[in-house]
Design a protein around this motif. Structure first.
Motif, PDB file in Angstrom:
ATOM      1  N   SER A  77       0.823  -1.212   0.000  1.00 56.46           N
ATOM      2  CA  SER A  77       0.000   0.000   0.000  1.00 56.46           C
ATOM      3  C   SER A  77       0.855   1.258   0.000  1.00 56.46           C
ATOM      4  N   VAL A  78       1.933   1.257   0.793  1.00 59.32           N
ATOM      5  CA  VAL A  78       2.804   2.430   0.859  1.00 59.32           C
ATOM      6  C   VAL A  78       3.536   2.643  -0.459  1.00 59.32           C
ATOM      7  N   VAL A  79       4.063   1.584  -1.049  1.00 61.41           N
ATOM      8  CA  VAL A  79       4.752   1.724  -2.341  1.00 61.41           C
ATOM      9  C   VAL A  79       3.771   2.195  -3.405  1.00 61.41           C
ATOM     10  N   ALA A  80       2.565   1.620  -3.415  1.00 60.99           N
ATOM     11  CA  ALA A  80       1.559   2.026  -4.402  1.00 60.99           C
ATOM     12  C   ALA A  80       1.176   3.487  -4.244  1.00 60.99           C
ATOM     13  N   SER A  81       1.145   3.967  -3.013  1.00 62.36           N
ATOM     14  CA  SER A  81       0.729   5.347  -2.745  1.00 62.36           C
ATOM     15  C   SER A  81       1.855   6.346  -2.949  1.00 62.36           C
ATOM     16  N   GLU A  82       3.070   5.989  -2.517  1.00 65.84           N
ATOM     17  CA  GLU A  82       4.163   6.954  -2.468  1.00 65.84           C
ATOM     18  C   GLU A  82       5.138   6.862  -3.628  1.00 65.84           C
ATOM     19  N   ASP A 185       0.075  -7.483  11.695  1.00 66.09           N
ATOM     20  CA  ASP A 185      -1.299  -7.984  11.652  1.00 66.09           C
ATOM     21  C   ASP A 185      -2.272  -7.027  10.963  1.00 66.09           C
ATOM     22  N   LEU A 186      -1.775  -5.987  10.332  1.00 62.50           N
ATOM     23  CA  LEU A 186      -2.655  -5.018   9.677  1.00 62.50           C
ATOM     24  C   LEU A 186      -3.405  -5.657   8.512  1.00 62.50           C
ATOM     25  N   SER A 187      -4.663  -5.331   8.389  1.00 64.83           N
ATOM     26  CA  SER A 187      -5.468  -5.824   7.269  1.00 64.83           C
ATOM     27  C   SER A 187      -5.243  -4.960   6.032  1.00 64.83           C
ATOM     28  N   ARG A 188      -5.814  -5.363   4.908  1.00 59.81           N
ATOM     29  CA  ARG A 188      -5.699  -4.566   3.674  1.00 59.81           C
ATOM     30  C   ARG A 188      -6.302  -3.173   3.861  1.00 59.81           C
ATOM     31  N   THR A 189      -7.465  -3.121   4.490  1.00 65.21           N
ATOM     32  CA  THR A 189      -8.131  -1.834   4.686  1.00 65.21           C
ATOM     33  C   THR A 189      -7.330  -0.931   5.622  1.00 65.21           C
ATOM     34  N   GLU A 190      -6.839  -1.474   6.719  1.00 65.31           N
ATOM     35  CA  GLU A 190      -6.042  -0.688   7.668  1.00 65.31           C
ATOM     36  C   GLU A 190      -4.751  -0.191   7.022  1.00 65.31           C
ATOM     37  N   ALA A 191      -4.125  -1.078   6.241  1.00 65.87           N
ATOM     38  CA  ALA A 191      -2.879  -0.700   5.556  1.00 65.87           C
ATOM     39  C   ALA A 191      -3.134   0.435   4.571  1.00 65.87           C
ATOM     40  N   ALA A 192      -4.229   0.340   3.824  1.00 64.27           N
ATOM     41  CA  ALA A 192      -4.561   1.378   2.841  1.00 64.27           C
ATOM     42  C   ALA A 192      -4.834   2.714   3.527  1.00 64.27           C
ATOM     43  N   ARG A 193      -5.498   2.674   4.670  1.00 64.39           N
ATOM     44  CA  ARG A 193      -5.778   3.918   5.396  1.00 64.39           C
ATOM     45  C   ARG A 193      -4.502   4.551   5.942  1.00 64.39           C
ATOM     46  N   LEU A 194      -3.578   3.723   6.430  1.00 67.98           N
ATOM     47  CA  LEU A 194      -2.299   4.249   6.915  1.00 67.98           C
ATOM     48  C   LEU A 194      -1.484   4.829   5.761  1.00 67.98           C
ATOM     49  N   ALA A 195      -1.433   4.117   4.648  1.00 68.60           N
ATOM     50  CA  ALA A 195      -0.637   4.575   3.505  1.00 68.60           C
ATOM     51  C   ALA A 195      -1.142   5.906   2.975  1.00 68.60           C
ATOM     52  N   GLY A 212     -13.217  11.755   2.181  1.00 63.02           N
ATOM     53  CA  GLY A 212     -12.169  11.897   1.174  1.00 63.02           C
ATOM     54  C   GLY A 212     -11.018  10.940   1.406  1.00 63.02           C
ATOM     55  N   HIS A 213     -10.622  10.803   2.649  1.00 61.96           N
ATOM     56  CA  HIS A 213      -9.544   9.874   3.002  1.00 61.96           C
ATOM     57  C   HIS A 213      -9.983   8.435   2.752  1.00 61.96           C
ATOM     58  N   ASP A 214     -11.201   8.113   3.097  1.00 64.36           N
ATOM     59  CA  ASP A 214     -11.715   6.758   2.887  1.00 64.36           C
ATOM     60  C   ASP A 214     -11.756   6.410   1.403  1.00 64.36           C
ATOM     61  N   ARG A 215     -12.102   7.400   0.576  1.00 63.20           N
ATOM     62  CA  ARG A 215     -12.129   7.165  -0.881  1.00 63.20           C
ATOM     63  C   ARG A 215     -10.721   6.879  -1.401  1.00 63.20           C
ATOM     64  N   LEU A 216      -9.732   7.650  -0.926  1.00 65.04           N
ATOM     65  CA  LEU A 216      -8.347   7.418  -1.334  1.00 65.04           C
ATOM     66  C   LEU A 216      -7.876   6.028  -0.904  1.00 65.04           C
ATOM     67  N   ALA A 217      -8.301   5.600   0.288  1.00 62.39           N
ATOM     68  CA  ALA A 217      -7.904   4.282   0.783  1.00 62.39           C
ATOM     69  C   ALA A 217      -8.487   3.169  -0.081  1.00 62.39           C
ATOM     70  N   ARG A 218      -9.730   3.331  -0.520  1.00 63.71           N
ATOM     71  CA  ARG A 218     -10.339   2.313  -1.388  1.00 63.71           C
ATOM     72  C   ARG A 218      -9.608   2.234  -2.728  1.00 63.71           C
ATOM     73  N   ILE A 219      -9.228   3.383  -3.279  1.00 67.17           N
ATOM     74  CA  ILE A 219      -8.458   3.390  -4.527  1.00 67.17           C
ATOM     75  C   ILE A 219      -7.104   2.729  -4.304  1.00 67.17           C
ATOM     76  N   ASN A 220      -6.486   3.019  -3.159  1.00 64.82           N
ATOM     77  CA  ASN A 220      -5.177   2.453  -2.853  1.00 64.82           C
ATOM     78  C   ASN A 220      -5.224   0.935  -2.762  1.00 64.82           C
ATOM     79  N   ARG A 221      -6.297   0.377  -2.241  1.00 66.02           N
ATOM     80  CA  ARG A 221      -6.400  -1.081  -2.124  1.00 66.02           C
ATOM     81  C   ARG A 221      -6.277  -1.743  -3.486  1.00 66.02           C
ATOM     82  N   GLY A 222      -6.915  -1.142  -4.488  1.00 67.92           N
ATOM     83  CA  GLY A 222      -6.813  -1.693  -5.840  1.00 67.92           C
ATOM     84  C   GLY A 222      -5.406  -1.564  -6.405  1.00 67.92           C
ATOM     85  N   ARG A 223      -4.776  -0.433  -6.171  1.00 69.91           N
ATOM     86  CA  ARG A 223      -3.424  -0.218  -6.671  1.00 69.91           C
ATOM     87  C   ARG A 223      -2.421  -1.124  -5.966  1.00 69.91           C
ATOM     88  N   ALA A 224      -2.624  -1.339  -4.669  1.00 71.81           N
ATOM     89  CA  ALA A 224      -1.726  -2.207  -3.913  1.00 71.81           C
ATOM     90  C   ALA A 224      -1.799  -3.641  -4.424  1.00 71.81           C
TER      91      ALA A 224
END
Length: 239
Positions: A77-82, A185-195, A212-224
């Motif tokens: 998630s972090v690599v996909a986002s950053e 132990d972070l889940s996909r959703t938690e990881a996306a929100r942190l990233a 707005g943050h939640d929308r970005l996290a959902r997009i990040n899950r797909g990119r991750a």
């Protein structure tokens, strides 16, 4: 010898003394980053922001952990986002940088082209502002880090010095602070929100994201999910 000659001879050693001091100072400045980088290849580093908080007597929460102790979901998630091209560039993404410069010349608003390696260089060596001077110094430092450290180590350092809240640094502290669990132990959703909190960690709450943050996290899950084939430089996290 005349009085004027005596004064000239007296000034000359002083000038050489100051020159030696300046040269030695420059030598230390040039050698310090590579020396510290060699140290940080095996020793957990601290960022300049963490150091500033320590000096001011402010609270710092950070528990350095290895990359294997961090959830693969957060790594991706972090690599996909950053920095989606993290494995493809040598510390500086010249293509993204050129695109940014072209967009700026046309008057467009663009997001920064900083790679993860450049952010590590900034966090370990430099001050936190958006000046062109800092950016110019950041580029060679990022190239140096990429040449001296493995991609895995660079990413591990980044995930342990990134700020995820007031006084909260690193993935382990962030996972405990926001979700009450270890980083592994972070889940996909938690990881996306942190990233997706990283661009504005003091204003975004990963535990209770705004729309707005939640929308970005959902997009990040797909990119991750799609970035895994591009993480071949990080054994255990790519294909």
């Amino acid at each position: 010898m005349s009085e004027g000659e005596v004064r000239s001879e007296t000034r000359r050693p002083r000038r050489w003394r100051w020159r030696r001091i300046v040269l030695r100072t420059l030598l230390v400045i040039l050698l310090l980053p590579p020396v510290l980088t060699l140290l940080w290849a095996v020793v957990p580093p601290i960022s300049t922001l963490m150091l500033a908080r320590y000096v001011q007597g402010l609270w710092v929460e950070r528990d350095y952990v290895s990359l294997d102790a961090i959830s693969p979901h957060l790594v991706r998630s972090v690599v996909a986002s950053e920095d989606a091209r993290f494995c493809q560039h040598g510390g500086v993404d010249w293509e993204a940088l050129e695109s940014q410069i072209a967009a700026l010349n046309e008057g467009d608003n663009v997001r920064g082209a900083s790679t993860i390696t450049m952010q590590v260089a900034k966090n370990l060596f430099l001050w936190n502002d958006r000046s062109y001077v800092r950016k110019a110094v950041e580029l060679p430092l990022a190239l140096m880090l990429d040449a001296m450290l493995t991609k895995r180590r660079i990413l591990e350092i980044y995930l342990n010095i990134a700020e995820w809240g007031e006084g909260v640094f690193g993935a382990e502290a962030a996972a405990q602070a926001w979700f009450g669990k270890p980083a592994k132990d972070l889940s996909r959703t938690e990881a996306a929100r942190l990233a997706t909190a990283l661009p504005n960690p003091l204003a975004r709450n990963p535990a209770r994201p705004r729309p707005g943050h939640d929308r970005l996290a959902r997009i990040n899950r797909g990119r991750a999910a799609a970035i895994e084939p591009h993480l071949d430089c990080i054994p255990g996290f790519g294909p």
